[in-house]
Scaffold this active site. Structure first.
Site, PDB file in Angstrom:
ATOM      1  N   SER A 137       0.844  -1.195   0.000  1.00 49.60           N
ATOM      2  CA  SER A 137       0.000   0.000   0.000  1.00 49.60           C
ATOM      3  C   SER A 137       0.873   1.236   0.000  1.00 49.60           C
ATOM      4  O   SER A 137       2.014   1.215   0.494  1.00 49.60           O
ATOM      5  CB  SER A 137      -0.898   0.004   1.240  1.00 49.60           C
ATOM      6  OG  SER A 137      -1.551   1.248   1.394  1.00 49.60           O
ATOM      7  N   TYR A 150      -1.419  -0.552  10.709  1.00 49.32           N
ATOM      8  CA  TYR A 150      -1.623  -0.874   9.296  1.00 49.32           C
ATOM      9  C   TYR A 150      -0.453  -0.361   8.456  1.00 49.32           C
ATOM     10  O   TYR A 150       0.115  -1.100   7.640  1.00 49.32           O
ATOM     11  CB  TYR A 150      -2.926  -0.269   8.789  1.00 49.32           C
ATOM     12  CG  TYR A 150      -3.145  -0.511   7.316  1.00 49.32           C
ATOM     13  CD1 TYR A 150      -3.463  -1.780   6.843  1.00 49.32           C
ATOM     14  CD2 TYR A 150      -3.010   0.526   6.386  1.00 49.32           C
ATOM     15  CE1 TYR A 150      -3.645  -2.016   5.493  1.00 49.32           C
ATOM     16  CE2 TYR A 150      -3.192   0.293   5.034  1.00 49.32           C
ATOM     17  CZ  TYR A 150      -3.509  -0.976   4.589  1.00 49.32           C
ATOM     18  OH  TYR A 150      -3.677  -1.204   3.246  1.00 49.32           O
TER      19      TYR A 150
END
Length: 260
Positions: A137, A150
């Site tokens: 990501s 995350y």
């Protein structure tokens, strides 16, 4: 997908994983679909143009993770492309998120990805071909306050995958680190965030992301940031002051916390 015969795609019941499975099937690759929701997988398998195998598993459960690892080692209908896409995130103050959620996030985003990669790489090296696509990501390019765990898991994925790509040079095994940004999927609902204020040019569809990822893999790339806006934003985070990038990231992610 030249020379790829079967791909195992984790997190393929929705979002980017589903789009990757669908586009791989359209490109003539048999797929093994892995996710928790068997009903969603079977529905997808019925709609794909090519061969599809359903393997329902929760990769945060050790027995399920090992079952998927063993599928990667199977001689019958061998897998020559692993797509580690499964993952989730939580947003909010670190001390306000339940420990079970954070532990599951690390188990899925990091432990499962490394375990499955470790299972298949020796076979691929012996084969002299095939590959691994790890879906990271843009959140992994800088610290992410209010999404600290995350972002850290995705930073790990990016570092691990880029290192592995270097190790695999000259072996015939392709390794791709894929970094999408904000994508229209179920991810936001699971993470309980509201990204409706994001500029439309900064948001991609799952199909757009999947196409960029598979095209990059086909070209032998070792890294791809999907979307023009994301390429610009991640370049800024890489060449600008890290403290500034972290503050900007924290400000954006804090604004996503209005749903709860």
């Amino acid at each position: 997908m030249s020379q790829i015969t079967r791909a195992l795609v984790t997190g393929s019941s929705a979002g980017i994983g589903e789009a990757l499975a669908r586009q791989l099937s359209q490109r003539g690759v048999a797929v093994t679909l892995v996710a928790r929701r068997e009903d969603r997988l079977r529905d997808l398998a019925d709609r794909l143009p090519g061969e599809a195998e359903v393997l329902a598993a929760d990769l945060t459960v050790p027995a399920d993770l090992e079952r998927v690892a063993q599928r990667l080692l199977a001689v019958e209908s061998p897998v020559d492309l692993l797509v580690n896409n499964a993952g989730y995130g939580d947003y909010g103050p670190f001390d306000g998120i339940a420990w079970d959620r954070l532990a599951g996030e690390v188990d899925l985003n990091v432990k499962a990805l490394v375990r499955l990669t470790h299972a298949i790489v020796p076979r691929l090296r012996a084969l002299g071909g095939g590959g691994v696509i790890n879906v990271s990501s843009t959140a992994g390019f800088q610290p992410g306050p209010y999404g600290a765990v995350y972002g850290a898991t995705k930073s790990f994925v990016t570092s691990f995958t880029r290192a592995l790509a270097i190790e695999m040079r000259g072996t015939g095994v392709r390794v791709l680190n894929a970094c999408p940004g904000v994508t229209e999927t179920e991810f936001q609902a699971v993470a309980d965030v509201d990204v409706s204020g994001m500029p439309r040019f900064g948001v991609q569809t799952a199909e757009e992301v999947a196409e960029e990822i598979l095209d990059a893999f086909a070209r032998g790339r070792s890294m791809v940031v999907t979307g023009a806006a994301n390429k610009v934003m991640t370049l800024g985070s890489r060449i600008g002051p890290s403290a500034l990038a972290a503050r900007v990231s924290g400000s954006i992610q804090k604004s996503w916390m209005g749903r709860g």
